[in-house]
Write an enzyme that holds these catalytic residues in place. Structure first.
Site, short mmCIF file in Angstrom:
data_model
loop_
_atom_site.label_atom_id
_atom_site.label_comp_id
_atom_site.label_asym_id
_atom_site.label_seq_id
_atom_site.Cartn_x
_atom_site.Cartn_y
_atom_site.Cartn_z
N THR A 161 3.56 -7.98 10.54
CA THR A 161 2.37 -8.72 10.14
C THR A 161 1.49 -7.83 9.27
O THR A 161 1.50 -6.61 9.39
CB THR A 161 1.57 -9.23 11.35
OG1 THR A 161 0.93 -8.13 12.02
CG2 THR A 161 2.48 -9.97 12.33
N TYR A 195 -14.70 -2.91 15.11
CA TYR A 195 -13.34 -2.46 14.81
C TYR A 195 -12.84 -1.54 15.91
O TYR A 195 -11.71 -1.68 16.39
CB TYR A 195 -13.34 -1.74 13.46
CG TYR A 195 -11.98 -1.23 13.03
CD1 TYR A 195 -11.02 -2.11 12.55
CD2 TYR A 195 -11.66 0.12 13.11
CE1 TYR A 195 -9.77 -1.65 12.15
CE2 TYR A 195 -10.41 0.59 12.71
CZ TYR A 195 -9.47 -0.30 12.24
OH TYR A 195 -8.24 0.16 11.85
N SER A 212 -5.65 2.41 16.19
CA SER A 212 -6.42 3.33 15.35
C SER A 212 -6.96 4.45 16.22
O SER A 212 -7.21 4.25 17.42
CB SER A 212 -7.60 2.60 14.69
OG SER A 212 -8.51 3.51 14.10
N GLY A 232 -0.69 -1.48 1.93
CA GLY A 232 -0.97 -0.34 2.78
C GLY A 232 0.14 0.03 3.74
O GLY A 232 1.32 0.11 3.36
N ILE A 233 -0.23 0.26 4.99
CA ILE A 233 0.73 0.65 6.02
C ILE A 233 1.81 -0.42 6.18
O ILE A 233 2.99 -0.11 6.33
CB ILE A 233 0.01 0.90 7.36
CG1 ILE A 233 -0.86 2.17 7.25
CG2 ILE A 233 1.01 1.04 8.50
CD1 ILE A 233 -1.82 2.36 8.41
N GLY A 234 1.41 -1.69 6.14
CA GLY A 234 2.38 -2.76 6.29
C GLY A 234 3.43 -2.75 5.20
O GLY A 234 4.63 -2.87 5.47
N SER A 275 1.78 -6.97 3.28
CA SER A 275 1.79 -6.96 1.81
C SER A 275 1.17 -5.71 1.19
O SER A 275 1.39 -5.43 0.01
CB SER A 275 1.05 -8.19 1.28
OG SER A 275 -0.30 -8.20 1.71
#
Length: 232
Positions: A7, A142, A129, A12-14, A10
């Site tokens: 998930t 966050y 995180s 960065g990390i993903g 599209s």
């Protein structure tokens, strides 16, 4: 061929995780919400299947996962952030962070579990995180969501281990992604100086940690820190 669902895939990390699993021979699908152009480019580059899906929408998650092949490895990376004093975040925005960052995991896990339980096998990796470990000033919402992700991962690991399903988390530090694009060059230098390894992390380094947990067959219930020593 094992099927991996990522998930928030599209950018960065993903996106780094999509590229890594695709390069290593896995069948990869990924969810994106708004970055249609980036998702299409990544799908063309890697051969992965891009699916537009807001993880905060339970019916959309269920419909999307039902249309995919059975998921062997679920990587929950989709997340949003908020920077500002707690007095400056509206209740609606607070709820949106929890809807995406925590409920999104609840919805995806619930959707993939039936097939995993039938096979008595599966792997789930949740991206948390370091702020979920320590909290961060001006990132209360966050931090709270990522603390919940860590606790949820540990609880699910205990609940699902008898069914052959492993659950772990990774907790990135300061990584060069769009989520940190609001930071000035000076702020990034300061954060690099606070990091014992002396630099900002790369998305590919978090992807490698995720891949390790996906293959580590005797590891469950762990939170792997990928922060350059910022939090020890």
């Amino acid at each position: 061929m094992e099927h991996v669902l990522i998930t928030g895939g599209s950018r960065g990390i993903g996106a780094a995780t999509v590229r890594l699993f695709a390069a290593r021979g896995f069948r990869v699908s990924f969810f994106y919400c708004q970055s249609q152009q980036a998702a299409a480019a990544l799908a063309a580059e890697t051969g992965a299947t891009a699916v537009c899906c807001d993880v905060a929408d339970e019916s959309a998650v269920t419909k999307a996962i039902d249309a995919l092949p059975a998921v062997d490895i679920l990587i929950n990376n989709a997340a949003i952030s908020h920077v500002g004093l707690i007095s400056q975040i509206s209740p609606e925005h607070w709820d949106r962070l929890f809807d995406v960052n925590v409920k999104g995991i609840y919805y995806t896990v619930r959707a993939v579990l039936p097939a995993m339980l039938r096979r008595q096998a599966g792997c789930i990796v949740n991206v948390a995180s370091m702020w979920g470990q320590t909290g961060a000033s001006c990132e209360a919402a966050y931090s709270a969501t990522k603390g919940a992700v860590i606790a949820l991962s540990k609880a699910l690991a205990q609940e699902l281990a008898p069914s052959g399903i492993r659950v772990n988390a990774v907790s990135p530090g300061v990584i060069a992604t769009d989520m940190n694009a609001h930071l000035s060059a000076e702020e990034l230098r300061d954060l690099a100086e606070q990091t014992p390894l002396g630099r900002i992390g790369r998305p590919e380094e978090v992807a490698e940690a995720i891949f390790y947990l996906a293959r580590a067959s005797f590891v469950t219930g762990q939170n792997l820190a990928v922060n350059g020593g910022f939090v020890i």
